[in-house]
Scaffold this motif. Structure first.
Motif, short mmCIF file in Angstrom:
data_model
loop_
_atom_site.label_atom_id
_atom_site.label_comp_id
_atom_site.label_asym_id
_atom_site.label_seq_id
_atom_site.Cartn_x
_atom_site.Cartn_y
_atom_site.Cartn_z
N GLU A 7 -5.13 3.14 5.42
CA GLU A 7 -4.82 1.52 5.24
C GLU A 7 -3.69 1.14 5.55
O GLU A 7 -3.30 -0.13 6.09
CB GLU A 7 -5.44 1.28 3.76
N ALA B 176 -0.28 7.78 -0.43
CA ALA B 176 -1.65 7.77 -1.17
C ALA B 176 -2.76 7.31 -0.41
O ALA B 176 -3.92 7.83 -0.12
CB ALA B 176 -1.55 7.11 -2.37
N ASP B 177 -2.50 6.48 0.63
CA ASP B 177 -3.43 5.60 1.74
C ASP B 177 -2.96 5.40 2.83
O ASP B 177 -2.82 4.17 3.32
CB ASP B 177 -3.98 4.30 1.01
N ILE C 13 0.76 -1.09 0.03
CA ILE C 13 -0.08 -0.08 -0.14
C ILE C 13 0.89 1.30 0.01
O ILE C 13 1.82 1.29 0.65
CB ILE C 13 -0.92 0.15 1.34
#
Length: 305
Positions: A78, A74-75, A70
């Motif tokens: 998560e 960007a994330d 991940i």
């Protein structure tokens, strides 16, 4: 979900610039499941920049950082679901007790193992009944360590985690890291304490002015540097001037001190021609390897941290 066998943590040409200043320059590193990898470097080398970028607190200027596949920038939400972080400086809520702080941190992290929490509190000799404002730096650090370890997160990221701990608690902390590794957890550890890194890490990466100058196992790094040889002799000294791999040889008054790189066989043959009374050969310690990377003349560069 990541592919089977994919790295738990991956840095791909990770770069961070502040205007003309390059704090981190194309740093690449893969860490597999169950590894403990140490990140070494003095203040200003880029260690904290690496961790902040990995945690999604800084936007990379180039490249990317991945946690379980991940993208950390960007994330980040998560990416953080399967990691726990231990900072080197930990602030506490002054009105809450240590136990309340630990439980609060465990709850917001997504859950923890209560039995393991209690075990860690006992092992670290921590009193959870006191108010946060009364804790010393060492006890504040214990809160951070216990709160992270009790989550049993698949990935533990640590920035000078044993800062403030006394030698006994540092040994306990190292035992906990070995147990986490045995349980399959992955650990990325930034530290100034070379003995700690040497004691627990499978591999190390060395940063110098934002550039990764070396990475590998300790055996890999030792292979790149000379062994130290000390010997005593009687009678005529051995002739070492033309022995391959010998450097910094001191031969005088019955004492031999030198460094040898590559195969030691030519040196041993040369010494066999003299009356050697004692000999000792040892690999360089991590501290000696570390200084080998930093005791070099500075070259013009745009990197700093």
């Amino acid at each position: 979900m990541t592919d089977t066998g994919a790295p738990v943590l991956r840095l791909v040409e990770l770069t961070k610039r502040y205007g003309d200043l390059t704090a981190l320059d194309r740093f690449s590193l893969d860490i597999a499941e169950g590894e403990i990898v140490g990140l070494l470097g003095p203040n200003g080398a880029g260690k904290t920049t690496t961790l902040r970028t990995l945690l999604g607190l800084l936007k990379p200027s180039g490249g990317r950082a991945e946690i379980f596949g991940i993208d950390a920038w960007a994330d980040p939400v998560e990416a953080h679901r399967r990691l726990a972080f231990i900072p080197g400086e930990f602030s506490v809520w002054p009105q809450l007790t240590g136990g309340q702080i630990i439980d609060l941190l465990g709850t917001v992290s997504g859950g923890f193992d209560p039995a393991y929490r209690d075990e860690l509190i006992e092992r670290f000799n921590f009193d959870p009944s006191k108010k946060g404002r009364s804790y010393s730096k060492g006890n504040r650090q214990k809160i951070a360590v216990i709160s992270a370890l009790m989550t049993r997160a698949p990935l533990l990221v640590m920035d000078e985690p044993s800062s403030g701990l006394d030698p006994l608690m540092t040994a306990t902390f190292q035992d906990c890291l070995r147990e986490a590794k045995a349980a399959g957890q992955t650990i990325f550890l930034s530290s100034h304490i070379l003995s700690e890194v040497e004691a627990v890490c499978d591999r190390v990466a060395v940063l110098r002015e934002g550039v990764c100058v070396e990475q590998g196992t300790l055996a890999d790094l030792r292979h790149l540097h000379a062994n130290t040889v000390e010997a005593t002799y009687t009678g005529q000294p051995p002739r070492l001037d033309e022995v391959p791999g010998v450097e910094d040889a001191y031969v005088r008054d019955g004492v031999i001190r030198l460094h040898v790189s590559g195969s030691p066989d030519p040196l041993l043959k040369a010494l066999a021609e003299a009356n050697i009374t004692a000999i000792q050969m040892r690999e360089p310690s991590l501290e000696e390897l570390f200084h080998a990377f930093y005791d070099q003349p500075d070259e013009p560069a745009t990197s700093a941290a």
